[in-house]
Design a protein around this motif. Sequence first.
Motif, PDB file in Angstrom:
ATOM      1  N   GLU A 126      36.401  91.113  11.211  1.00  0.00           N
ATOM      2  CA  GLU A 126      37.654  91.057  12.139  1.00  0.00           C
ATOM      3  C   GLU A 126      37.983  92.295  12.773  1.00  0.00           C
ATOM      4  O   GLU A 126      37.664  93.547  12.029  1.00  0.00           O
ATOM      5  CB  GLU A 126      38.892  90.856  11.351  1.00  0.00           C
ATOM      6  CG  GLU A 126      39.828  89.790  12.035  1.00  0.00           C
ATOM      7  CD  GLU A 126      40.948  89.585  11.096  1.00  0.00           C
ATOM      8  OE1 GLU A 126      41.288  88.354  11.037  1.00  0.00           O
ATOM      9  OE2 GLU A 126      41.438  90.249  10.100  1.00  0.00           O
ATOM     10  N   GLU A 130      43.260  88.649  14.110  1.00  0.00           N
ATOM     11  CA  GLU A 130      42.411  87.447  14.688  1.00  0.00           C
ATOM     12  C   GLU A 130      41.638  87.598  16.030  1.00  0.00           C
ATOM     13  O   GLU A 130      41.508  86.567  16.560  1.00  0.00           O
ATOM     14  CB  GLU A 130      43.698  86.279  14.731  1.00  0.00           C
ATOM     15  CG  GLU A 130      43.953  85.636  13.193  1.00  0.00           C
ATOM     16  CD  GLU A 130      45.383  84.921  13.757  1.00  0.00           C
ATOM     17  OE1 GLU A 130      45.978  85.193  14.838  1.00  0.00           O
ATOM     18  OE2 GLU A 130      45.821  84.112  12.769  1.00  0.00           O
ATOM     19  N   ILE A 132      37.645  89.060  16.837  1.00  0.00           N
ATOM     20  CA  ILE A 132      36.570  88.894  16.273  1.00  0.00           C
ATOM     21  C   ILE A 132      35.661  90.085  16.901  1.00  0.00           C
ATOM     22  O   ILE A 132      35.290  90.060  17.823  1.00  0.00           O
ATOM     23  CB  ILE A 132      35.734  87.975  16.408  1.00  0.00           C
ATOM     24  CG1 ILE A 132      36.730  86.576  15.516  1.00  0.00           C
ATOM     25  CG2 ILE A 132      34.481  87.749  15.497  1.00  0.00           C
ATOM     26  CD1 ILE A 132      36.277  85.046  15.963  1.00  0.00           C
ATOM     27  N   ASP A 157      38.406  86.925  21.341  1.00  0.00           N
ATOM     28  CA  ASP A 157      39.439  86.067  21.077  1.00  0.00           C
ATOM     29  C   ASP A 157      39.149  84.725  21.076  1.00  0.00           C
ATOM     30  O   ASP A 157      38.893  84.243  22.119  1.00  0.00           O
ATOM     31  CB  ASP A 157      40.662  86.665  22.140  1.00  0.00           C
ATOM     32  CG  ASP A 157      41.882  85.697  21.844  1.00  0.00           C
ATOM     33  OD1 ASP A 157      41.759  84.790  20.805  1.00  0.00           O
ATOM     34  OD2 ASP A 157      42.818  86.275  22.199  1.00  0.00           O
ATOM     35  N   PRO A 158      39.041  83.911  20.098  1.00  0.00           N
ATOM     36  CA  PRO A 158      38.695  82.618  19.860  1.00  0.00           C
ATOM     37  C   PRO A 158      39.574  81.672  20.769  1.00  0.00           C
ATOM     38  O   PRO A 158      38.997  80.650  21.415  1.00  0.00           O
ATOM     39  CB  PRO A 158      38.700  82.374  18.451  1.00  0.00           C
ATOM     40  CG  PRO A 158      39.485  83.435  17.716  1.00  0.00           C
ATOM     41  CD  PRO A 158      39.180  84.656  18.717  1.00  0.00           C
ATOM     42  N   ALA A 159      40.705  81.931  20.554  1.00  0.00           N
ATOM     43  CA  ALA A 159      41.620  81.188  21.499  1.00  0.00           C
ATOM     44  C   ALA A 159      41.472  81.164  22.975  1.00  0.00           C
ATOM     45  O   ALA A 159      41.357  80.222  23.499  1.00  0.00           O
ATOM     46  CB  ALA A 159      43.096  81.689  21.192  1.00  0.00           C
ATOM     47  N   ILE A 162      38.147  79.392  24.088  1.00  0.00           N
ATOM     48  CA  ILE A 162      38.389  77.713  24.345  1.00  0.00           C
ATOM     49  C   ILE A 162      39.122  77.548  25.593  1.00  0.00           C
ATOM     50  O   ILE A 162      38.692  76.602  26.477  1.00  0.00           O
ATOM     51  CB  ILE A 162      39.373  77.364  23.142  1.00  0.00           C
ATOM     52  CG1 ILE A 162      38.688  77.315  21.866  1.00  0.00           C
ATOM     53  CG2 ILE A 162      39.950  76.000  23.660  1.00  0.00           C
ATOM     54  CD1 ILE A 162      37.620  76.294  21.756  1.00  0.00           C
TER      55      ILE A 162
END
Lengths: 185, 176
Positions: A126, A130, A132, A157-159, A162
């Motif tokens: 990390e 949050e 990565i 940023d995973p969000a 998506i």
Amino acid sequence: MMNLLKKIIYILTVCFLVSCNSNTSIQEYFVNAKDNDKLIGLDIDPGMFVSLKEGASQESVDVLASIGKVNIVAYRLTETDSISKAKVDFYTTERLKIKEVIKNNDLESLFKFNSKEKSVSLLYKESGSELIDEVIVFAYDDTMGFVLVRVTGDNIDPAKIIKVMNSKEFDVSEGKIKDLIKKVM
Amino acid sequence: MKTIYTLIVLIFAPFLVSSQSVFDEFENDDEVMSVVVTQKAFKLMSRFAPKGDKETMEYFEVIDQLNDLKVYVTKNTKTSDKMKLVAEKYISSKKLVQLMRMKEDKKNVMIYVKEGVNDDYVEELLMFIWNKGDGSQRQGIIVSLTGNIDLNKISALTSHMNIPGSEYLNNAKKNK
């Protein structure tokens, strides 16, 4: 004065050597693996396959830029019908080596699956709340071989990934991916 | 002197905080199939939450509240016996409360919880399935789940994730 300087240099050298010897970093493992002919090595720049469409939002540009490189090291056991003992031995030692490297690299575990002959681990590093910086996937199967995948980046940023994936603002070149798979297989 | 004490505390604090779970030993057991999902993963997963239908949103709300999920499955006689011992010891040491117990033929299913903020929520859920049968029937399963667990919704999630024993979880809530 000279003496003091010598001492400092000496201490620094020792520190440096100690820190080098203690753990192999994942980076080092990948560099070393490149020189090993037995291993399949692959470095991918996501930009090779994914291109943004014209007029894509700044967000999409940033997300694609945040993903740096994908490195893969793999070993296949099933090239011929019979698997030689030498191959199994190499597979076993290398597999343990990778396990040790992963263990010593202060990564956060996300998911782990273990059974008698199969294992999948997903770990990450990390960079803040949050976001990565690094994702590691290590999977092995005693009848097939192993694969180690490392994705490095900068505040991924995973969000947002998506969101961008849903935005359809990019093209994926399937042809290039197929070529790559053919080259490796 | 004070500095030394502080140092000692500082050195040992991490070990105390990240005390290993009693079930960890099963992870390295060749006879055990294990799945471990950490809190970090659940938090990341909830960040992937799509804005969609109500049912999916609910899943992700449940996921966001979870800490650790650990599943251990074995068919080995010796290991399943050991699982029973470890599970029973854990249940009594953590003072978990029995939510359900079921016995059919040679199969035992036990669900224990640590009660949470109210009746619907538990802090910890431990399911132990033990089949005393011979040969291929022999089985030991431990499912350990921690976090803020909504008993009304968890069985839907666990069955969605194909976690063994989810069907019993569903019954457990009804019986409560």
